[in-house]
Design an enzyme around this catalytic site. Structure first.
Site, PDB file in Angstrom:
ATOM      1  N   ARG A 142      37.250  36.365  66.239  1.00  0.00           N
ATOM      2  CA  ARG A 142      37.600  36.385  64.813  1.00  0.00           C
ATOM      3  C   ARG A 142      38.900  37.161  64.657  1.00  0.00           C
ATOM      4  O   ARG A 142      39.287  37.912  65.557  1.00  0.00           O
ATOM      5  CB  ARG A 142      36.491  37.043  63.988  1.00  0.00           C
ATOM      6  CG  ARG A 142      36.260  38.495  64.344  1.00  0.00           C
ATOM      7  CD  ARG A 142      35.118  39.086  63.534  1.00  0.00           C
ATOM      8  NE  ARG A 142      34.746  40.374  64.069  1.00  0.00           N
ATOM      9  CZ  ARG A 142      33.559  40.943  63.929  1.00  0.00           C
ATOM     10  NH1 ARG A 142      32.613  40.322  63.278  1.00  0.00           N
ATOM     11  NH2 ARG A 142      33.303  42.124  64.432  1.00  0.00           N
TER      12      ARG A 142
ATOM     13  N   ARG B 112      22.364  34.954  65.369  1.00  0.00           N
ATOM     14  CA  ARG B 112      23.290  35.905  64.732  1.00  0.00           C
ATOM     15  C   ARG B 112      23.745  35.409  63.379  1.00  0.00           C
ATOM     16  O   ARG B 112      23.916  34.207  63.173  1.00  0.00           O
ATOM     17  CB  ARG B 112      24.563  36.055  65.587  1.00  0.00           C
ATOM     18  CG  ARG B 112      24.355  36.657  66.934  1.00  0.00           C
ATOM     19  CD  ARG B 112      25.648  36.502  67.722  1.00  0.00           C
ATOM     20  NE  ARG B 112      25.435  36.686  69.125  1.00  0.00           N
ATOM     21  CZ  ARG B 112      25.816  37.777  69.800  1.00  0.00           C
ATOM     22  NH1 ARG B 112      26.448  38.727  69.189  1.00  0.00           N
ATOM     23  NH2 ARG B 112      25.579  37.875  71.075  1.00  0.00           N
TER      24      ARG B 112
ATOM     25  N   GLY C 125      28.726  44.405  61.322  1.00  0.00           N
ATOM     26  CA  GLY C 125      27.595  45.328  61.363  1.00  0.00           C
ATOM     27  C   GLY C 125      26.711  45.332  60.131  1.00  0.00           C
ATOM     28  O   GLY C 125      25.771  46.116  60.050  1.00  0.00           O
TER      29      GLY C 125
ATOM     30  N   SER D  84      51.109  44.259  25.492  1.00  0.00           N
ATOM     31  CA  SER D  84      50.649  44.807  26.766  1.00  0.00           C
ATOM     32  C   SER D  84      49.133  44.836  26.692  1.00  0.00           C
ATOM     33  O   SER D  84      48.555  45.423  25.771  1.00  0.00           O
ATOM     34  CB  SER D  84      51.212  46.211  26.970  1.00  0.00           C
ATOM     35  OG  SER D  84      50.726  46.713  28.198  1.00  0.00           O
TER      36      SER D  84
ATOM     37  N   TYR E 132      54.798  41.089  33.707  1.00  0.00           N
ATOM     38  CA  TYR E 132      54.640  42.167  34.680  1.00  0.00           C
ATOM     39  C   TYR E 132      53.236  42.741  34.631  1.00  0.00           C
ATOM     40  O   TYR E 132      52.481  42.512  33.685  1.00  0.00           O
ATOM     41  CB  TYR E 132      55.657  43.295  34.410  1.00  0.00           C
ATOM     42  CG  TYR E 132      55.387  44.048  33.124  1.00  0.00           C
ATOM     43  CD1 TYR E 132      54.541  45.148  33.107  1.00  0.00           C
ATOM     44  CD2 TYR E 132      55.953  43.629  31.914  1.00  0.00           C
ATOM     45  CE1 TYR E 132      54.264  45.823  31.930  1.00  0.00           C
ATOM     46  CE2 TYR E 132      55.686  44.290  30.729  1.00  0.00           C
ATOM     47  CZ  TYR E 132      54.831  45.389  30.742  1.00  0.00           C
ATOM     48  OH  TYR E 132      54.541  46.043  29.580  1.00  0.00           O
TER      49      TYR E 132
ATOM     50  N   MET F 235      24.930  42.726  58.837  1.00  0.00           N
ATOM     51  CA  MET F 235      23.722  41.900  58.884  1.00  0.00           C
ATOM     52  C   MET F 235      23.117  41.926  60.282  1.00  0.00           C
ATOM     53  O   MET F 235      23.578  42.662  61.138  1.00  0.00           O
ATOM     54  CB  MET F 235      24.059  40.491  58.434  1.00  0.00           C
ATOM     55  CG  MET F 235      24.333  40.437  56.945  1.00  0.00           C
ATOM     56  SD  MET F 235      24.769  38.815  56.390  1.00  0.00           S
ATOM     57  CE  MET F 235      26.352  38.569  57.115  1.00  0.00           C
TER      58      MET F 235
ATOM     59  N   CYS G 143      48.456  46.781  31.208  1.00  0.00           N
ATOM     60  CA  CYS G 143      48.557  48.192  31.592  1.00  0.00           C
ATOM     61  C   CYS G 143      47.201  48.844  31.765  1.00  0.00           C
ATOM     62  O   CYS G 143      47.103  50.033  32.013  1.00  0.00           O
ATOM     63  CB  CYS G 143      49.407  48.968  30.599  1.00  0.00           C
ATOM     64  SG  CYS G 143      48.706  48.977  28.945  1.00  0.00           S
TER      65      CYS G 143
ATOM     66  N   HIS H 268      38.104  59.412  32.450  1.00  0.00           N
ATOM     67  CA  HIS H 268      39.278  60.277  32.381  1.00  0.00           C
ATOM     68  C   HIS H 268      39.673  60.782  33.769  1.00  0.00           C
ATOM     69  O   HIS H 268      40.826  60.691  34.196  1.00  0.00           O
ATOM     70  CB  HIS H 268      38.984  61.456  31.443  1.00  0.00           C
ATOM     71  CG  HIS H 268      40.100  62.423  31.357  1.00  0.00           C
ATOM     72  ND1 HIS H 268      40.152  63.554  32.120  1.00  0.00           N
ATOM     73  CD2 HIS H 268      41.243  62.399  30.626  1.00  0.00           C
ATOM     74  CE1 HIS H 268      41.268  64.202  31.860  1.00  0.00           C
ATOM     75  NE2 HIS H 268      41.945  63.520  30.951  1.00  0.00           N
TER      76      HIS H 268
ATOM     77  N   LYS I 241      31.950  33.026  62.078  1.00  0.00           N
ATOM     78  CA  LYS I 241      31.530  32.995  63.481  1.00  0.00           C
ATOM     79  C   LYS I 241      31.248  31.563  63.927  1.00  0.00           C
ATOM     80  O   LYS I 241      31.705  31.125  64.986  1.00  0.00           O
ATOM     81  CB  LYS I 241      30.296  33.878  63.664  1.00  0.00           C
ATOM     82  CG  LYS I 241      29.954  34.101  65.107  1.00  0.00           C
ATOM     83  CD  LYS I 241      28.766  35.045  65.254  1.00  0.00           C
ATOM     84  CE  LYS I 241      29.131  36.441  64.811  1.00  0.00           C
ATOM     85  NZ  LYS I 241      28.016  37.361  64.740  1.00  0.00           N
TER      86      LYS I 241
HETATM   87  C1  PEP Z   1      43.674  50.352  27.998  1.00  0.00           C
HETATM   88  O1  PEP Z   1      42.855  50.479  27.095  1.00  0.00           O
HETATM   89  O2  PEP Z   1      43.612  49.445  28.842  1.00  0.00           O
HETATM   90  C2  PEP Z   1      44.764  51.315  28.163  1.00  0.00           C
HETATM   91  C3  PEP Z   1      45.681  51.133  29.073  1.00  0.00           C
HETATM   92  O3  PEP Z   1      44.749  52.411  27.362  1.00  0.00           O
HETATM   93  P1  PEP Z   1      43.827  53.694  27.620  1.00  0.00           P
HETATM   94  O4  PEP Z   1      43.243  53.575  28.985  1.00  0.00           O
HETATM   95  O5  PEP Z   1      44.709  54.863  27.497  1.00  0.00           O
HETATM   96  O6  PEP Z   1      42.838  53.593  26.523  1.00  0.00           O
END
Ligand code: PEP
Ligand code: MG
Length: 881
Positions: free
Chosen positions: A339, A95, A104, A766, A853, A106, A833, A457, A25
């Site tokens: 803004r 302000r 909104g 990975s 990746y 603060m 992953c 899970h 601001k």
């Molecule tokens: C991990 O541990 O990051 C993973 C991808 O395997 P999982 O979540 O199945 O343990």
């Protein structure tokens, strides 16, 4: 010599590039001043002053106070008005204004500088007694609420009483005497609550207000907003002190908020609201119904023309959609704020494309303008925003998997399935979910759990399925046995309807209508640009053909993690798997494993067919076996009968599988070390599937086999030997020359520390950052949800490390492993992953350390593509500089 810090800047001293110091601001008020727009003048107290306030134990030190006082004098000179003066009194607004806008979150105080004497002067000078008293009562109300935390409701009650007494319904129907009386009552209320008289000295009022704005940086809603929006606590907020322009001085005055484009659709054109004879908070608070901005043209033709020109100037200047606040005082326009406007994902895409077409932005800039996380909302059904506004949530958990779901409460996976079969929409409410719940989870519209974090899970599976999930709502007192739960003192029973919002984590009573997500044409266009700019690959975590198909539709370039245990969740399969677990000899185990091959191979084939030549990394069995064992007597009896053994024996084996700490127990590659036949079975299923699909579809798939939870190169080598031996045998049997690759997950700190050694045996890494985070922090990914809120409260952690990669600690291990892995094997293929693979800031980190990746759940693929593009563009800009 100690350098004197500059904590205060007049609007003339700043500019738009100073947002870190002046907040958004403040920087924009300065910029508007610089480009000659009509801005009531004032000054900004920097974010550094806010940080200092906290360092000094929530006090504004003398040095900062002196600088503020110095700037009050300057402001008095510029405006020709004086604080507390009975000739020409200065009134100001105070302000907040953080670096990133937090609408909104603060506090704001208007009309500061008033006291009994000054009100009288204003009334006389303006010839508008009503206005003067209206300003004063508003100021007492705001100051009491914001600075002294008295609470709004007492004052609102007094206003309502006054309106009742006068027989009117609108605030503006109260006359000067009523407002004067209200001001008196307000001050009385203040004294009864605080114990002292309402402050009359404007300078004392100002310091109190500045302190309150600094303090509001740490209020609960700001803290939650920051966590949700990735804004660091350390940034602090600036404070803007600006001389007031009055929209409540009569019918030739007013106030409004407007956007240069529609923030919901992105459509070009002025969009906003305006109220005559009112102050800013009236528009926002909805006390009166404002008129459409276009109607302003009739009431205030000149100011409206000016405003339109200002809008054009600002849009061209910032090259983005602007969100502005303004006031008209006696027909003259004053700009109070501008803004870059917040917008829906759909609007963001349209605006980005339009700005490119209008020649205002390059494609790279357009890609940078879109918040990757927001794309989520385009991919899942959403609650109708209007309906949401009218409803209060009954509780809140973690927004674990986005989407909107309504349905009848059920407490077990079986009930979910049974009710769904009767075409009932259900929400599965569980203490926590386990693999057996999968079919029930699928049948439900959404999942609500009491325990579990972002990588629990329920969360992982729900995200994988693109199903709405709110996890870890610890406020729920669960009574699964009696099919009921209690939330905020109210009991909810099976069949009661609730709605859950997987984006915000909010839980509502009853049914909130949803609207289907529409993917507008601009979505594809922006994604094409993103793909052009990114260098990081984007794969998906998927373990069914359906998820694979969805992920490819959303742009995945292959599968980075196929969790093979998910393929055994089906009741018939798990039954066979259980036999293998109960078996006591290698021969028996092999026999039962052989029964599983057709299932597993069938799945691999179906997935390879969906992938049409794109790569797939298959992770071998990972969870502890006891996760699959039967839990109930009848299940055990059925298994015993089918295996020709006794229930007692089955029970004994199940008991023997009990582990004190299963997450650190017999799981991952340890399973294959003790039962190599499991790895053999999986290898057979995979290699045969690949050979067959290659032949059937004329492809040249090279399976990628991933061994999980490795911590020592020798254990990898051991399992690898089993895999190679089996694969070579199959190749001979099938007369095939198929190539395959063997790599590992890096998810144990020891693996990261010895990555150079491990790379001798692994063709790819990975990073399993779910486990790596768990093991580096030493707390369980399934239990952390219970205590992390205290860590947020005490600012020990600002973010859930399972959602956003801890770059300092876990990231250091990843970086080190990348470097050591590359030293051993320069062409090593590197991916991530864990759940972080779909988190924008983590994606940026992965890009910076040179991963090949990222892999994430299907619905996060577009987010990862965009985040990867932004990372590449930003890295390019940094390099140039
Ligand atoms: C991990 O541990 O990051 C993973 C991808 O395997 P999982 O979540 O199945 O343990
Ligand atoms: Mg893991």
């Amino acid at each position: 010599m100690q350098l004197i810090m500059k904590y205060v800047y007049s609007f003339k001293e700043g500019n738009a590039n100073m947002r870190e110091l002046l907040g958004g601001k403040g920087a924009n008020l300065a910029e508007m001043t610089n480009i000659g727009l009509p801005v009531p003048q004032g000054f900004t107290i920097t974010t550094e002053a806010c940080t200092k306030y906290y360092e000094d134990g929530r006090e504004i030190n003398q040095e900062i106070q002196d600088q503020i006082n110095e700037y009050i004098v300057k402001m008095e000179e510029v405006t020709g008005k004086k604080f507390g003066d009975i000739e020409n009194p200065l009134l100001v607004s105070v302000r907040s204004g953080a670096r990133a806008s937090m609408p909104g979150m603060m506090d704001t105080i208007l009309n500061l500088g008033l006291n009994e004497e000054v009100v009288e002067v204003l009334a006389k000078k303006s010839n508008n007694e009503r206005w003067a008293w209206d300003c004063y009562r508003r100021f007492i109300q705001m100051y009491s609420d914001v600075v002294m935390e008295v609470g709004k409701k007492y004052f609102e009650e007094l206003i309502d009483q006054m309106k009742n007494k006068k027989g009117v319904t609108q605030d503006i129907e109260l006359d000067a005497n009523d407002l004067k009386e209200l001001a008196r009552q307000f001050k009385e209320e203040y004294k009864s609550k605080i114990g002292t008289d309402f402050p009359t000295d404007p300078k004392e009022q100002l310091m109190g207000a500045i302190k309150a704005v600094f303090r509001s940086w740490d209020n609960p809603r700001a803290n939650v907003y920051r966590r949700d929006n990735d804004i660091p606590y350390s940034w602090g907020t600036a404070v803007n002190v600006q001389s007031m322009a009055f929209g409540n001085m009569g019918d030739d005055c007013g106030t409004g908020v407007a956007f240069t484009r529609d923030p919901a659709t992105g459509e070009k054109g002025l969009f906003g609201e305006f109220l005559t004879n009112a102050q800013g908070e009236d528009v926002v608070a909805g006390v009166r119904t404002p008129m459409k901005i276009a109607e302003m043209a009739e009431k205030f033709p000149e100011a409206f023309e000016d405003f339109k020109n200002v809008c054009k100037t600002l849009e061209e200047h910032y090259r983005d959609m602007q969100d502005m606040e303004f006031t008209v005082e006696h027909g003259k326009l004053y700009m109070l704020q501008t803004r870059n406007g917040k917008r829906t994902a759909q609007a963001a895409l349209k605006i980005a494309c339009d700005l490119v077409d209008e020649g205002m932005r390059t494609e790279e800039e357009a890609v940078l303008m879109i918040e990757p996380r927001n794309l989520d909302t385009l991919l899942h059904p959403q609650f109708d925003q209007e309906a949401l506004k009218a409803t209060e949530p009954i509780g809140r958990g973690l927004g674990a998997s986005p989407g909107a779901a309504c349905g009848k409460v059920v407490f077990s996976a079986e009930d979910a399935e049974a009710w769904a079969a009767k075409k009932e929409k259900v929400i599965l409410v569980r203490l926590e979910t386990s693999p057996e719940d999968i079919t029930g989870m699928k049948a439900a519209q959404g999942i609500l759990t009491v325990r579990g974090g972002m990588t629990s899970h329920a969360a992982v599976v729900a995200r994988g399925m693109g199903e709405c999930c709110v996890s870890g709502c610890g406020e729920i007192v669960m009574d699964e046995a009696n099919k009921k739960f209690t939330l905020k003192d109210k009991e909810y029973h099976e069949g009661d309807i609730i709605s859950i919002d997987g984006t915000t984590g909010n839980i509502y009573e009853g049914e909130i209508p949803t609207v289907d997500a529409v993917i507008a044409g601009e979505f594809g266009r922006v994604m094409e640009w993103a793909d052009k700019f990114r260098t990081l690959g984007v794969r998906t975590n998927a373990d069914t053909p359906r998820d694979t198909k969805k992920a490819i539709e959303l742009g995945a370039e292959g599968i980075g993690l196929c969790r093979t245990e998910h393929m055994f969740f089906d009741p018939e399969r798990v039954f066979n798997l259980r036999k293998m677990i109960i078996a006591e000899t290698v021969e028996d185990r092999e026999k039962y494993l052989n029964n599983l091959i057709p299932y597993q191979k069938g799945d691999f084939k179906a997935m390879y067919k969906e992938l049409k030549g794109l790569p797939m990394t298959v992770r071998y069995l990972d969870p502890p076996l006891h996760e699959f064992i039967p839990k109930t007597e009848p299940e055990m009896a059925e298994l015993a009968e089918s295996m020709g053994t006794t229930v007692e024996h089955v029970k004994e084996v199940c008991d023997s599988l009990h582990e004190f700490n299963p997450m650190m127990g017999h799981r991952g590659c340890r399973l294959a070390v003790t039962y190599p036949e499991i790895a053999k079975m999986q290898t057979r299923a995979l290699i045969e599937a690949a050979i067959e699909v290659n032949e059937e579809d004329g492809l040249s798939i090279e399976p990628e086999i991933m061994i999980p939870l490795v911590g020592e190169v020798k254990e990898l080598k051991f399992v690898k030997d089993v895999v190679v031996e089996t694969a070579e045998l199959i190749k001979k049997e099938r007369n095939s020359t198929i190539k395959y690759h063997i790599g590992t997950m890096i998810e144990i700190p020891r693996a990261a520390l010895t990555a150079g050694e491990i790379a001798k045996e692994a063709e790819f890494f990975s990073f399993g950052t779910n486990d790596l985070t768990q093991m580096t922090f030493g707390f369980s990914r399934d239990d952390a949800g219970k205590f992390l809120p205290s860590y947020y409260e005490h600012k020990i952690y600002e973010q859930d490390p399972f959602a956003k990669l801890d770059q300092i600690g876990v990231g250091k291990l990843v970086k080190m492993a990348v470097e050591d892995g590359k030293k051993t094997r320069p062409d090593i293929h590197l991916g991530i992953c864990g759940e972080h693979g779909g988190d924008p800031s983590s994606v940026e980190f992965c890009n910076s350390i040179g991963l090949t990746y990222v892999s994430c759940s299907p619905f996060r693929v577009p987010i990862a593509r965009l985040a990867a593009a932004q990372a590449a563009i930003k890295a390019g800009i940094e390099k140039k500089n």
